[in-house]
Design an enzyme around this catalytic site. Structure first.
Site, mmCIF file in Angstrom:
data_model
loop_
_atom_site.group_PDB
_atom_site.id
_atom_site.type_symbol
_atom_site.label_atom_id
_atom_site.label_comp_id
_atom_site.label_asym_id
_atom_site.label_seq_id
_atom_site.Cartn_x
_atom_site.Cartn_y
_atom_site.Cartn_z
ATOM 1 N N ASP A 114 0.856 -1.175 0.000
ATOM 2 C CA ASP A 114 0.000 0.000 0.000
ATOM 3 C C ASP A 114 0.901 1.237 0.000
ATOM 4 O OD1 ASP A 114 -2.410 1.615 0.476
ATOM 5 O OD2 ASP A 114 -1.629 1.825 2.511
ATOM 6 N N ASP A 124 -0.331 5.156 0.893
ATOM 7 C CA ASP A 124 -0.634 6.138 1.943
ATOM 8 C C ASP A 124 -0.700 5.477 3.314
ATOM 9 O OD1 ASP A 124 -1.020 8.642 0.450
ATOM 10 O OD2 ASP A 124 -2.656 7.560 -0.511
#
Length: 222
Positions: A17, A19
């Site tokens: 991922d 953020d």
């Protein structure tokens, strides 16, 4: 390190991922979504409960359940433009530069709810290299917590879901990783109570070991 424990995981591919996992963009995200909440009469505290890890239209659908989805998609395009322009305060998560350097020659992919423009803006702002393989908002038909993005990432790497480890920070992302049949390393405070396979406070707590057979061994200290 007192009261710490070591977890070891072995994988063929890693799915990252962005953020909250590689990039700390909380300040930028919250500035943009605070303005959106004020425009739409939504309590910002409710926004914070669901905004992390999802595509914008998915967040809007949770917060404004009676609004037509086509309005959410139109609004999402505007939000992406705002977020892409809002890079002040974006920094790497502690340990992210070293983590990405250690992965440079190993199988990994970015799996993010951002589109390619936003992902590029934030990775550049944080001074991090963009992985050659990435699954962005344009690549999927459903937002996290749907597992589609992680499953596509595994296909791109050429590995079965069970051979992949996901790195995530948000409830939506951790749920997506689990639904994909993958092990999940939770990164940061948000992930601590979400029952990932393993948890680290930040990326300084991870040591990457490349094994002779091409596998990747992760040494994780909580």
């Amino acid at each position: 390190m007192p009261n710490s424990s070591l977890t070891t995981l072995t994988a063929r591919g890693l799915l990252l991922d962005m953020d909250g996992t590689l990039v700390n963009s909380d300040a930028a995200v919250e500035r943009v979504w605070r303005a959106w909440a004020a425009e739409h009469g939504v309590d910002f505290a409710d926004v914070l409960k669901v905004v992390h890890g999802r595509q914008g239209y998915s967040t809007m659908a949770v917060l404004l359940p009676d609004r037509p989805m086509e309005e959410n998609h139109a609004d999402n395009r505007d939000m992406l433009a705002r977020e892409t322009a809002e890079t002040e305060g974006i920094v790497p998560v502690p340990g992210a530069p070293e983590f990405m350097a250690a992965l440079a020659a190993l199988p990994h992919a970015l799996v993010t709810s951002a589109d390619i423009g936003l992902a590029t803006a934030r990775m550049d702002a944080a001074g991090l290299p963009m992985p050659d393989l990435r699954v962005t908002a344009e690549s999927v038909s459903a937002s996290k917590p749907d597992p589609e993005g992680f499953l596509k990432g595994a296909v791109e790497l050429g590995f079965a879901p069970a051979d992949c480890v996901v790195f995530e920070d948000s409830p939506a992302g951790i749920e997506a990783g689990r639904a994909a049949g993958m092990r999940v390393v939770g990164v940061g405070e948000r992930a601590a109570e979400l029952e990932p396979t393993a948890h680290v406070p930040d990326l300084t707590r991870i040591r990457i070991e490349a094994l002779p057979d091409g596998a990747i061994r992760l040494h994780l200290t909580d």
